[in-house]
Design an enzyme around this catalytic site. Sequence first.
Site, PDB file in Angstrom:
ATOM      1  N   SER A   1       0.718  -1.231   0.051  1.00 19.28           N
ATOM      2  CA  SER A   1      -0.210  -0.126   0.119  1.00 19.28           C
ATOM      3  C   SER A   1       1.025   1.244   0.070  1.00 19.28           C
ATOM      4  O   SER A   1       2.037   1.205   0.433  1.00 19.28           O
ATOM      5  CB  SER A   1      -0.913   0.081   1.225  1.00 19.28           C
ATOM      6  OG  SER A   1      -1.363   1.412   1.575  1.00 19.28           O
TER       7      SER A   1
ATOM      8  N   TYR B   1      -1.817   0.319  10.719  1.00 18.98           N
ATOM      9  CA  TYR B   1      -2.075  -0.163   9.529  1.00 18.98           C
ATOM     10  C   TYR B   1      -0.512   0.318   8.853  1.00 18.98           C
ATOM     11  O   TYR B   1       0.109  -0.711   8.047  1.00 18.98           O
ATOM     12  CB  TYR B   1      -3.112   0.415   8.719  1.00 18.98           C
ATOM     13  CG  TYR B   1      -3.287   0.061   7.219  1.00 18.98           C
ATOM     14  CD1 TYR B   1      -3.367  -1.314   6.912  1.00 18.98           C
ATOM     15  CD2 TYR B   1      -3.181   0.899   6.185  1.00 18.98           C
ATOM     16  CE1 TYR B   1      -3.634  -1.834   5.663  1.00 18.98           C
ATOM     17  CE2 TYR B   1      -3.260   0.527   4.857  1.00 18.98           C
ATOM     18  CZ  TYR B   1      -3.328  -1.048   4.646  1.00 18.98           C
ATOM     19  OH  TYR B   1      -3.713  -1.334   3.300  1.00 18.98           O
TER      20      TYR B   1
END
Length: 254
Positions: A139, A152
């Site tokens: 990501s 995250y």
Amino acid sequence: MTSVAVVTGASSGIGAATARRLAAEGFHVLAAARRTDRLSALVAEIEAAGGTATAVACDVTSDESVAGLAEAAARAPGPVTLLVNNAGGARGLDPVESGSVGDWQWMYDVNVLGTLRVTQALLPALEASGAGTIVIVSSTAGFTVYEGGGGYTAAKHAQTAVAGTLRLELCGRPVRVIEIDPGMVKTDEFGLVRFGGDAEKAAAVYAGVAEPLVAEDVADCVAWCATRPQHVNVDRLVVRPLAQAAQHKVHRAG
């Protein structure tokens, strides 16, 4: 012989889209995930479109389950040449000072240790093929932090570190390591998982964004990278929607 691609997290979103796309590219796809009912439907869809696939129940947080995936790969109808480490996810949007340790542990286990387990289990087969490729779907959170995203972004930074380290360690061996870092991707489940099933909070992330990426956009990136000539290694591919210039800069209508 037909080349085999293993895709984790294949029951929905980017994983399912990637399985469909790789089957269309001619791979026999081992679609791996926990939800076997969804996998069965996916395999039926792929076969109806003229491709071939096998559903494999796999929880990437379980050593035993990942060992079962490796056994399924050994029985596949051809050499395993591609592994797409796609399983992952986010939980919560809390600041570090009040973040849930349980959520952080889950994110680390799924995103980082899941990638580690599956890569270790399938690396011998990938290397034995003589032309292996490992794709790690990380990501933009793997290189940019943001408020509320501590758990995250920490997990994705770690996953990025795994990709870079693995590429160094495999230098001189016939296995490529490719990292794909999507920005804002709208899928059916990512936001719902992050916000504990709260559909309103999940939808708010994309409010006013005319065209966020969709799962098929990322699957297209995976397929493009994986089908380059074997001597071509796309180290890192960053893909965002036009509306997202950076993690903190998103154009929203109105």
